[in-house]
Design an enzyme around this catalytic site. Structure first.
Site, PDB file in Angstrom:
ATOM      1  N   GLY A 100      -3.934  15.562  -2.988  1.00  0.00           N
ATOM      2  CA  GLY A 100      -2.973  14.554  -2.525  1.00  0.00           C
ATOM      3  C   GLY A 100      -3.560  13.176  -2.688  1.00  0.00           C
ATOM      4  O   GLY A 100      -4.774  13.014  -2.904  1.00  0.00           O
ATOM      5  N   HIS A 111      -1.928   8.392   6.173  1.00  0.00           N
ATOM      6  CA  HIS A 111      -2.487   7.262   5.394  1.00  0.00           C
ATOM      7  C   HIS A 111      -1.494   6.099   5.351  1.00  0.00           C
ATOM      8  O   HIS A 111      -1.893   4.936   5.416  1.00  0.00           O
ATOM      9  CB  HIS A 111      -2.762   7.691   3.947  1.00  0.00           C
ATOM     10  CG  HIS A 111      -4.120   8.295   3.720  1.00  0.00           C
ATOM     11  ND1 HIS A 111      -5.298   7.649   4.018  1.00  0.00           N
ATOM     12  CD2 HIS A 111      -4.481   9.489   3.192  1.00  0.00           C
ATOM     13  CE1 HIS A 111      -6.328   8.418   3.685  1.00  0.00           C
ATOM     14  NE2 HIS A 111      -5.865   9.550   3.184  1.00  0.00           N
ATOM     15  N   CYS A 120     -10.996  14.072   2.430  1.00  0.00           N
ATOM     16  CA  CYS A 120     -10.267  12.850   2.076  1.00  0.00           C
ATOM     17  C   CYS A 120     -11.016  12.166   0.941  1.00  0.00           C
ATOM     18  O   CYS A 120     -12.233  11.985   1.028  1.00  0.00           O
ATOM     19  CB  CYS A 120     -10.175  11.924   3.293  1.00  0.00           C
ATOM     20  SG  CYS A 120      -9.242  10.418   2.949  1.00  0.00           S
ATOM     21  N   LEU A 121     -10.270  11.783  -0.101  1.00  0.00           N
ATOM     22  CA  LEU A 121     -10.917  11.152  -1.253  1.00  0.00           C
ATOM     23  C   LEU A 121     -11.484   9.782  -0.883  1.00  0.00           C
ATOM     24  O   LEU A 121     -12.349   9.264  -1.592  1.00  0.00           O
ATOM     25  CB  LEU A 121      -9.918  11.035  -2.413  1.00  0.00           C
ATOM     26  CG  LEU A 121      -9.397  12.390  -2.930  1.00  0.00           C
ATOM     27  CD1 LEU A 121      -8.308  12.196  -3.976  1.00  0.00           C
ATOM     28  CD2 LEU A 121     -10.537  13.245  -3.483  1.00  0.00           C
ATOM     29  N   HIS A 131      -1.283  14.668   6.357  1.00  0.00           N
ATOM     30  CA  HIS A 131      -2.494  13.877   6.063  1.00  0.00           C
ATOM     31  C   HIS A 131      -2.112  12.612   5.277  1.00  0.00           C
ATOM     32  O   HIS A 131      -2.571  11.513   5.590  1.00  0.00           O
ATOM     33  CB  HIS A 131      -3.460  14.761   5.261  1.00  0.00           C
ATOM     34  CG  HIS A 131      -4.714  14.092   4.792  1.00  0.00           C
ATOM     35  ND1 HIS A 131      -5.970  14.469   5.218  1.00  0.00           N
ATOM     36  CD2 HIS A 131      -4.929  13.070   3.913  1.00  0.00           C
ATOM     37  CE1 HIS A 131      -6.885  13.715   4.639  1.00  0.00           C
ATOM     38  NE2 HIS A 131      -6.275  12.847   3.827  1.00  0.00           N
ATOM     39  N   GLU A 132      -1.240  12.774   4.265  1.00  0.00           N
ATOM     40  CA  GLU A 132      -0.876  11.623   3.412  1.00  0.00           C
ATOM     41  C   GLU A 132       0.046  10.653   4.154  1.00  0.00           C
ATOM     42  O   GLU A 132      -0.077   9.435   3.990  1.00  0.00           O
ATOM     43  CB  GLU A 132      -0.220  12.102   2.110  1.00  0.00           C
ATOM     44  CG  GLU A 132      -1.052  13.053   1.253  1.00  0.00           C
ATOM     45  CD  GLU A 132      -2.448  12.541   0.941  1.00  0.00           C
ATOM     46  OE1 GLU A 132      -2.656  11.319   0.943  1.00  0.00           O
ATOM     47  OE2 GLU A 132      -3.346  13.381   0.722  1.00  0.00           O
ATOM     48  N   GLN A 154      -4.612   4.292  -0.976  1.00  0.00           N
ATOM     49  CA  GLN A 154      -5.956   4.698  -1.416  1.00  0.00           C
ATOM     50  C   GLN A 154      -6.322   4.093  -2.782  1.00  0.00           C
ATOM     51  O   GLN A 154      -7.490   4.067  -3.154  1.00  0.00           O
ATOM     52  CB  GLN A 154      -6.075   6.226  -1.461  1.00  0.00           C
ATOM     53  CG  GLN A 154      -6.020   6.849  -0.057  1.00  0.00           C
ATOM     54  CD  GLN A 154      -6.114   8.361  -0.113  1.00  0.00           C
ATOM     55  OE1 GLN A 154      -5.115   9.036  -0.323  1.00  0.00           O
ATOM     56  NE2 GLN A 154      -7.301   8.898   0.058  1.00  0.00           N
TER      57      GLN A 154
HETATM   58  O1  K1U Z   1      -5.625  12.089   0.889  1.00  0.00           O
HETATM   59  C1  K1U Z   1      -6.626  12.422   0.286  1.00  0.00           C
HETATM   60  O2  K1U Z   1      -7.634  11.756   0.384  1.00  0.00           O
HETATM   61  C2  K1U Z   1      -6.622  13.649  -0.566  1.00  0.00           C
HETATM   62  C3  K1U Z   1      -7.095  14.893   0.153  1.00  0.00           C
HETATM   63  C4  K1U Z   1      -5.857  15.652   0.629  1.00  0.00           C
HETATM   64  C5  K1U Z   1      -6.058  16.737   1.623  1.00  0.00           C
HETATM   65  C6  K1U Z   1      -7.028  17.723   1.476  1.00  0.00           C
HETATM   66  C7  K1U Z   1      -7.144  18.744   2.417  1.00  0.00           C
HETATM   67  C8  K1U Z   1      -6.287  18.799   3.473  1.00  0.00           C
HETATM   68  C9  K1U Z   1      -5.345  17.814   3.632  1.00  0.00           C
HETATM   69  C10 K1U Z   1      -5.212  16.793   2.702  1.00  0.00           C
HETATM   70  C11 K1U Z   1      -7.896  15.726  -0.839  1.00  0.00           C
HETATM   71  O3  K1U Z   1      -7.398  16.134  -1.827  1.00  0.00           O
HETATM   72  S1  K1U Z   1      -9.572  16.023  -0.473  1.00  0.00           S
HETATM   73  C12 K1U Z   1     -10.112  17.052  -1.833  1.00  0.00           C
HETATM   74  C13 K1U Z   1      -9.605  18.445  -1.782  1.00  0.00           C
HETATM   75  O4  K1U Z   1      -9.049  18.877  -0.786  1.00  0.00           O
HETATM   76  C14 K1U Z   1      -9.781  19.324  -2.959  1.00  0.00           C
HETATM   77  C15 K1U Z   1     -10.556  18.970  -4.027  1.00  0.00           C
HETATM   78  C16 K1U Z   1     -10.694  19.822  -5.120  1.00  0.00           C
HETATM   79  C17 K1U Z   1     -10.073  21.035  -5.130  1.00  0.00           C
HETATM   80  C18 K1U Z   1      -9.307  21.416  -4.067  1.00  0.00           C
HETATM   81  C19 K1U Z   1      -9.154  20.572  -2.969  1.00  0.00           C
HETATM   82 ZN    ZN Z   2      -7.050  11.184   2.734  1.00  0.00          ZN
END
Ligand code: K1U
Ligand code: ZN
Length: 176
Positions: free
Chosen positions: A46, A140, A94-95, A136-137, A51
């Protein structure tokens, strides 16, 4: 499509409340396309517009499994209309807070109204990882981070770590 830099904690922009989008035009479609490219490149499941530094109410996600076809989705002006009483615990990342993961409890199901890239009003009833990711998004878009759902002790440890890293990291210079 362009991969854009993702802003990192403690960038104060992450605490901004994003503004509703007034129209769906080519500029919006370009931003959505860049956000998807940025999300896949990271990689993540996401991404909210803030972001990549854009304070507008748009998010993208793709919660398809590795062995499934890609399923990029774009949500403009998403609004949570209903939340289930039942709750779910899911490990979140979270990225904008790289390499930190923690379990977060949220409503297990949500109903979300949004506008799609054709400018059409849509409703989705989400459960599982889709419900978690949407919440989560949407957080944000309201300047809320998943660490805000943790204890003050855990949140303060993360904030301290990222403030220290930011001091050690030279600021990124944008060229062009
Ligand atoms: O919002 C963000 O920063 C993105 C976040 C979204 C998210 C992840 C987990 C639960 C709720 C919301 C991410 O994508 S973090 C990275 C991640 O989850 C992932 C990375 C590589 C493969 C699979 C998952
Ligand atoms: Zn996030």
């Amino acid at each position: 499509m362009t991969v854009r830099p993702i802003i990192i904690l403690p960038d104060p922009k992450l605490r901004q409340v994003s503004k509703p989008m007034e129209r769906v035009d080519d500029e919006v479609r370009q931003l959505a396309s860049d956000m998807l490219e940025t999300m896949y490149d990271a990689p993540g499941i996401g991404l909210a517009a803030i972001q990549v530094g854009e304070p507008v109410r748009m998010l993208v996600l793709d919660v398809s499994e590795k062995d499934e076809p890609k399923n990029p989705q774009v949500f403009i002006n998403p609004e949570i209309m209903a939340r289930s009483d039942a709750r779910n615990v899911h490990e979140e990342g979270c990225l904008s807070i790289p390499d930190y993961y923690a379990e977060v409890e949220r409503p297990a199901e949500v109903t979300v109204n949004y506008i799609d890239l054709d400018g059409k009003q849509q409703t989705v009833e989400a459960s599982g990882i889709l419900a978690t990711c949407l919440q989560h998004e949407i957080d944000h878009l309201n300047g809320v981070l998943f660490i805000d759902h943790l204890s003050k002790l855990k949140r303060d440890i993360v904030l301290r770590r990222f403030r220290k890293l930011a001091k050690e990291r030279p600021p990124v210079r944008m060229v062009g």
